[in-house]
Design a protein around this motif. Structure first.
Motif, PDB file in Angstrom:
ATOM      1  N   GLU A 351       0.920  -1.049   0.146  1.00  0.00           N
ATOM      2  CA  GLU A 351      -0.075   0.049  -0.080  1.00  0.00           C
ATOM      3  C   GLU A 351       1.026   1.341   0.100  1.00  0.00           C
ATOM      4  OE1 GLU A 351      -2.783  -0.001   3.138  1.00  0.00           O
ATOM      5  OE2 GLU A 351      -3.543  -1.995   2.542  1.00  0.00           O
ATOM      6  N   THR A 352       0.797   1.986  -0.982  1.00  0.00           N
ATOM      7  CA  THR A 352       1.768   3.111  -1.052  1.00  0.00           C
ATOM      8  C   THR A 352       1.010   4.145  -2.091  1.00  0.00           C
ATOM      9  OG1 THR A 352       3.756   4.135  -1.911  1.00  0.00           O
ATOM     10  CG2 THR A 352       3.007   2.177  -3.081  1.00  0.00           C
ATOM     11  N   ASN A 353       1.304   5.639  -1.726  1.00  0.00           N
ATOM     12  CA  ASN A 353       0.779   6.492  -2.866  1.00  0.00           C
ATOM     13  C   ASN A 353       1.617   6.640  -4.151  1.00  0.00           C
ATOM     14  OD1 ASN A 353      -1.235   7.165  -0.884  1.00  0.00           O
ATOM     15  ND2 ASN A 353       0.414   8.551   0.157  1.00  0.00           N
ATOM     16  N   VAL A 354       3.006   6.538  -4.028  1.00  0.00           N
ATOM     17  CA  VAL A 354       3.554   6.913  -5.356  1.00  0.00           C
ATOM     18  C   VAL A 354       4.726   5.933  -5.361  1.00  0.00           C
ATOM     19  CG1 VAL A 354       5.419   8.532  -6.425  1.00  0.00           C
ATOM     20  CG2 VAL A 354       3.407   9.294  -4.932  1.00  0.00           C
ATOM     21  N   VAL A 355       4.775   5.443  -6.510  1.00  0.00           N
ATOM     22  CA  VAL A 355       6.150   4.304  -6.645  1.00  0.00           C
ATOM     23  C   VAL A 355       6.676   4.975  -7.991  1.00  0.00           C
ATOM     24  CG1 VAL A 355       6.533   2.035  -7.628  1.00  0.00           C
ATOM     25  CG2 VAL A 355       4.693   2.426  -5.848  1.00  0.00           C
ATOM     26  N   ALA A 356       7.981   5.070  -7.842  1.00  0.00           N
ATOM     27  CA  ALA A 356       9.040   5.436  -8.880  1.00  0.00           C
ATOM     28  C   ALA A 356      10.114   4.289  -9.236  1.00  0.00           C
ATOM     29  CB  ALA A 356       9.762   6.635  -8.487  1.00  0.00           C
ATOM     30  N   ALA A 357       9.871   3.803 -10.409  1.00  0.00           N
ATOM     31  CA  ALA A 357      10.658   2.474 -10.364  1.00  0.00           C
ATOM     32  C   ALA A 357      10.632   2.343 -11.988  1.00  0.00           C
ATOM     33  CB  ALA A 357      10.143   1.145  -9.748  1.00  0.00           C
ATOM     34  N   THR A 358      11.813   1.718 -12.299  1.00  0.00           N
ATOM     35  CA  THR A 358      12.164   1.269 -13.930  1.00  0.00           C
ATOM     36  C   THR A 358      11.192   0.115 -14.305  1.00  0.00           C
ATOM     37  OG1 THR A 358      13.971   0.057 -13.356  1.00  0.00           O
ATOM     38  CG2 THR A 358      14.186   2.463 -14.057  1.00  0.00           C
ATOM     39  N   ASN A 359      11.046  -0.881 -13.190  1.00  0.00           N
ATOM     40  CA  ASN A 359      10.044  -1.974 -13.553  1.00  0.00           C
ATOM     41  C   ASN A 359       9.641  -2.437 -11.965  1.00  0.00           C
ATOM     42  OD1 ASN A 359      13.094  -3.050 -13.539  1.00  0.00           O
ATOM     43  ND2 ASN A 359      11.797  -4.872 -12.762  1.00  0.00           N
ATOM     44  N   LEU A 360       8.368  -2.994 -11.897  1.00  0.00           N
ATOM     45  CA  LEU A 360       7.835  -3.357 -10.809  1.00  0.00           C
ATOM     46  C   LEU A 360       7.514  -5.017 -10.943  1.00  0.00           C
ATOM     47  CD1 LEU A 360       7.078  -2.685  -7.940  1.00  0.00           C
ATOM     48  CD2 LEU A 360       4.746  -2.128  -8.804  1.00  0.00           C
ATOM     49  N   THR A 361       8.147  -5.801  -9.975  1.00  0.00           N
ATOM     50  CA  THR A 361       7.518  -7.253 -10.381  1.00  0.00           C
ATOM     51  C   THR A 361       7.195  -7.742  -8.994  1.00  0.00           C
ATOM     52  OG1 THR A 361       9.364  -7.513 -12.039  1.00  0.00           O
ATOM     53  CG2 THR A 361       8.250  -9.548 -10.776  1.00  0.00           C
ATOM     54  N   LEU A 362       5.903  -8.235  -9.053  1.00  0.00           N
ATOM     55  CA  LEU A 362       5.167  -8.828  -7.685  1.00  0.00           C
ATOM     56  C   LEU A 362       5.120 -10.383  -7.893  1.00  0.00           C
ATOM     57  CD1 LEU A 362       2.313  -6.165  -6.997  1.00  0.00           C
ATOM     58  CD2 LEU A 362       4.618  -6.375  -6.110  1.00  0.00           C
ATOM     59  N   ARG A 363       5.536 -11.106  -7.046  1.00  0.00           N
ATOM     60  CA  ARG A 363       5.640 -12.537  -7.192  1.00  0.00           C
ATOM     61  C   ARG A 363       4.841 -13.254  -5.892  1.00  0.00           C
ATOM     62  NH1 ARG A 363       9.486 -14.321 -10.609  1.00  0.00           N
ATOM     63  NH2 ARG A 363      11.095 -12.725 -11.447  1.00  0.00           N
ATOM     64  N   ASP A 364       4.087 -14.275  -6.120  1.00  0.00           N
ATOM     65  CA  ASP A 364       3.474 -15.067  -5.319  1.00  0.00           C
ATOM     66  C   ASP A 364       4.465 -15.884  -4.616  1.00  0.00           C
ATOM     67  OD1 ASP A 364       1.774 -16.247  -3.766  1.00  0.00           O
ATOM     68  OD2 ASP A 364       0.828 -17.590  -5.260  1.00  0.00           O
ATOM     69  N   GLN A 365       5.163 -15.309  -3.408  1.00  0.00           N
ATOM     70  CA  GLN A 365       6.182 -16.128  -2.546  1.00  0.00           C
ATOM     71  C   GLN A 365       6.325 -15.090  -1.269  1.00  0.00           C
ATOM     72  OE1 GLN A 365       7.424 -18.507  -1.570  1.00  0.00           O
ATOM     73  NE2 GLN A 365       8.315 -19.138  -3.382  1.00  0.00           N
ATOM     74  N   THR A 366       6.907 -15.837  -0.238  1.00  0.00           N
ATOM     75  CA  THR A 366       7.167 -14.994   0.994  1.00  0.00           C
ATOM     76  C   THR A 366       8.389 -14.478   0.909  1.00  0.00           C
ATOM     77  OG1 THR A 366       8.290 -17.165   2.048  1.00  0.00           O
ATOM     78  CG2 THR A 366       5.845 -16.741   2.183  1.00  0.00           C
ATOM     79  N   SER A 367       8.757 -13.570   1.841  1.00  0.00           N
ATOM     80  CA  SER A 367       9.946 -12.709   1.854  1.00  0.00           C
ATOM     81  C   SER A 367      11.277 -13.368   2.119  1.00  0.00           C
ATOM     82  CB  SER A 367       9.952 -11.501   2.775  1.00  0.00           C
ATOM     83  OG  SER A 367       9.842 -12.150   3.925  1.00  0.00           O
ATOM     84  N   SER A 368      11.016 -14.542   2.993  1.00  0.00           N
ATOM     85  CA  SER A 368      12.252 -15.489   3.303  1.00  0.00           C
ATOM     86  C   SER A 368      12.639 -16.368   2.173  1.00  0.00           C
ATOM     87  CB  SER A 368      11.884 -16.282   4.678  1.00  0.00           C
ATOM     88  OG  SER A 368      10.802 -17.131   4.017  1.00  0.00           O
ATOM     89  N   ALA A 369      11.533 -16.784   1.401  1.00  0.00           N
ATOM     90  CA  ALA A 369      11.801 -17.625   0.081  1.00  0.00           C
ATOM     91  C   ALA A 369      12.676 -16.882  -0.961  1.00  0.00           C
ATOM     92  CB  ALA A 369      10.535 -18.265  -0.323  1.00  0.00           C
ATOM     93  N   LEU A 371      14.503 -14.363  -0.390  1.00  0.00           N
ATOM     94  CA  LEU A 371      15.782 -13.872   0.073  1.00  0.00           C
ATOM     95  C   LEU A 371      16.585 -15.138  -0.185  1.00  0.00           C
ATOM     96  CD1 LEU A 371      15.196 -12.047   3.197  1.00  0.00           C
ATOM     97  CD2 LEU A 371      15.986 -10.871   1.062  1.00  0.00           C
ATOM     98  N   GLY A 372      15.966 -16.336  -0.055  1.00  0.00           N
ATOM     99  CA  GLY A 372      16.765 -17.438  -0.453  1.00  0.00           C
ATOM    100  C   GLY A 372      16.989 -17.900  -1.929  1.00  0.00           C
ATOM    101  N   GLY A 373      16.492 -16.839  -2.501  1.00  0.00           N
ATOM    102  CA  GLY A 373      16.631 -17.515  -4.198  1.00  0.00           C
ATOM    103  C   GLY A 373      15.501 -18.185  -4.789  1.00  0.00           C
ATOM    104  N   ASP A 374      14.392 -18.327  -4.158  1.00  0.00           N
ATOM    105  CA  ASP A 374      13.316 -18.988  -4.636  1.00  0.00           C
ATOM    106  C   ASP A 374      12.357 -17.962  -5.715  1.00  0.00           C
ATOM    107  OD1 ASP A 374      11.269 -20.634  -5.830  1.00  0.00           O
ATOM    108  OD2 ASP A 374      10.653 -21.493  -3.777  1.00  0.00           O
ATOM    109  N   PRO A 375      12.316 -18.040  -6.784  1.00  0.00           N
ATOM    110  CA  PRO A 375      11.576 -16.844  -7.505  1.00  0.00           C
ATOM    111  C   PRO A 375      10.242 -16.788  -7.370  1.00  0.00           C
ATOM    112  CG  PRO A 375      12.306 -18.525  -9.097  1.00  0.00           C
ATOM    113  CD  PRO A 375      12.854 -19.031  -7.841  1.00  0.00           C
TER     114      PRO A 375
END
Length: 468
Positions: A351-369, A371-375
């Motif tokens: 949840e945010t008001n402004v996003v400034a990024a060259t690309n934005l990718t959302l994946r169906d995965q937990t943060s720990s996974a 960080l462990g390299g699981d895409p």
């Protein structure tokens, strides 16, 4: 003549009875001699193992025939002892050694004894005699049993065994002074009638029901048996306690009571239900668990979690929390922390008001996974300078047929086309959908792209350029 015939008739009539009585008396004599013969082996075998315990190899050693006599004669076995009973049974000595102790058995096997006579012989031999029940030896008169598989030995079926105790035998009396606790054991229940045992150096019991125990060091070992009680204590006041089992399980399961200790280290707490009350400054435990329908418990002032803490439907009221690594909010649960609360929400995403990024990718995965390299699978991939991957949704308020798109940027006639033709010209497996959110975004993007190209072309012509 008549008297002689009468006497002879009486003798003939009573001969089977007399023969049977003589046979029974001979059998009883043989049985008594057999029991006495086996008893004479026990003290010699005990002395032999006490002197040779260190030299015995690990595993099973069998002494029989000449080897039997040679080993025991110097320790009190009668010279010329024949290791064979009047019933033709062979007598041998079994020494089974493992890492902890030695199991010493006198084995009587073979011969012409019936099962009833074997049971009678075991009863005559007394407390330490036994007949095998599979891999278990159980005392003929009760009071003990042992699983010989722990010593890598399986008893011979149909044999009679005598276990040679290498420590003091059980007694009905307790000495005031004993050199070893093993030499001062009782083979009976000690019922004190509410009286006390005080100033005892060492007390050992297989099972106990105590109203109160006050001790310096306390060791409780046993077998995990669920909700069934092996020991009942009203109150324990102990300087240092150790609850353990041979297999590393939990030897202590407290129900309907309380624990107050400076430090608690245990494999598990409350595995089988109500944990009572737990008060401690430091707790080191492998597993907290509680059955459904229980009320709850209060932890210590300081929690130290070295591995993982997994909570389900738990409310925590904390004054201060420090997280050195990261919080893993799995299954779409976001964690929110402020001064007074530590809660989670079923909402998922950013949840945010402004996003400034060259690309934005959302994946169906937990943060720990991640960080462990699981895409993990891609939910949405927005790349303005490349190919974006967007999810689709059918929205009732969208009407893609109403979008009029410029036919060509260099067409002065003002001709337009519709969203259906644009989606069809892209080419793909998806068919046109009037309520498609993804197709709406694509058509609007192409509309603004061609309009921008049209404005740039007009601007170029107005500036007098020829190559526009």
């Amino acid at each position: 003549m008549l008297q002689a015939l009468l006497s002879l008739s009486l003798v003939i009539a009573f001969m089977p009875f007399m023969a049977r009585k003589m046979l029974e008396r001979g059998r009883a004599t043989e049985m008594s001699a057999t029991a006495q013969q086996i008893r004479s082996v026990v003290p010699a075998a005990k002395l032999f193992v006490k002197d040779n315990s260190d030299s015995l190899v690990y595993g099973v050693t069998i002494f029989e025939k000449e080897k039997f006599s040679d080993a025991l004669e110097s320790f009190g076995l009668p010279i010329g002892f024949m290791p064979r009973t009047p019933f033709g049974q062979r007598i041998s000595l079994i020494a089974a050694k493992n890492n902890e102790e030695i199991l010493l058995l006198v084995r009587i096997e073979g011969g012409r004894m019936s099962p009833v006579e074997k049971a009678e012989l075991a009863m005559r031999l007394g407390f330490w005699a036994a007949e095998p029940d599979g891999k278990v030896l159980r005392g003929a008169t009760g009071g003990w049993e042992i699983d010989t598989e722990e010593f890598s030995y399986r008893p011979v079926s149909g044999s009679v065994y005598v276990r040679v105790p290498l420590t003091g035998e059980f007694s009905e009396l307790v000495s005031r002074k004993a050199k070893s606790m093993e030499d001062n054991r009782m083979h009976t229940d000690l019922i004190m009638g509410g009286r006390d045992i005080k100033n005892a150096k060492d007390v050992s019991a297989r099972q106990g029901d105590f109203k109160s125990v006050l001790s310096g060091d306390f060791v409780l070992s046993g077998i995990e048996d669920g909700r069934r009680f092996k020991n009942k204590f009203g109150e324990l006041k102990i300087r240092r306690a150790n609850f353990q089992t041979k297999d590393g399980g939990a030897a202590l399961n407290v129900t309907r009571g309380g624990i107050m200790a400076r430090s608690v280290s245990a494999p598990s707490i409350s595995r089988f239900g109500d944990p009572g009350n737990l008060f401690a400054d430091v707790i080191s435990v492998y597993d907290f668990s509680m059955s459904a329908g229980r009320t709850g418990f209060s932890g210590p002032p300081k929690w130290q979690v070295r591995e993982n803490a997994i909570f389900e439907n738990v409310t925590m009221n904390v004054e201060r929390i420090e997280v050195s690594g990261f919080i893993n909010a799995s299954r779409g649960q976001d964690v929110f922390m402020d001064e007074g609360d530590f809660t989670y929400s079923a909402r998922s995403g950013i949840e945010t008001n402004v996003v400034a990024a060259t690309n934005l990718t959302l994946r169906d995965q937990t943060s720990s996974a991640l960080l462990g390299g699981d895409p993990g699978p891609v939910i949405i991939d927005i790349r303005p300078a490349g190919v974006s991957v967007l999810p689709d949704a059918n929205v009732d308020g969208i009407n893609n047929d109403s979008i009029a798109i410029i036919m060509r940027a260099d067409d002065d006639s003002g001709a337009t086309t519709n969203c259906r033709n644009v989606i069809g010209s892209i080419g793909g497996e998806e068919s046109y959908n009037n309520n498609s959110l993804a197709q709406n975004i694509v058509c609007r993007y192409i509309f603004w792209q061609r309009l921008e190209q049209r404005i740039d072309l007009k601007k170029c012509l107005l500036e007098g350029n020829s190559k526009c």
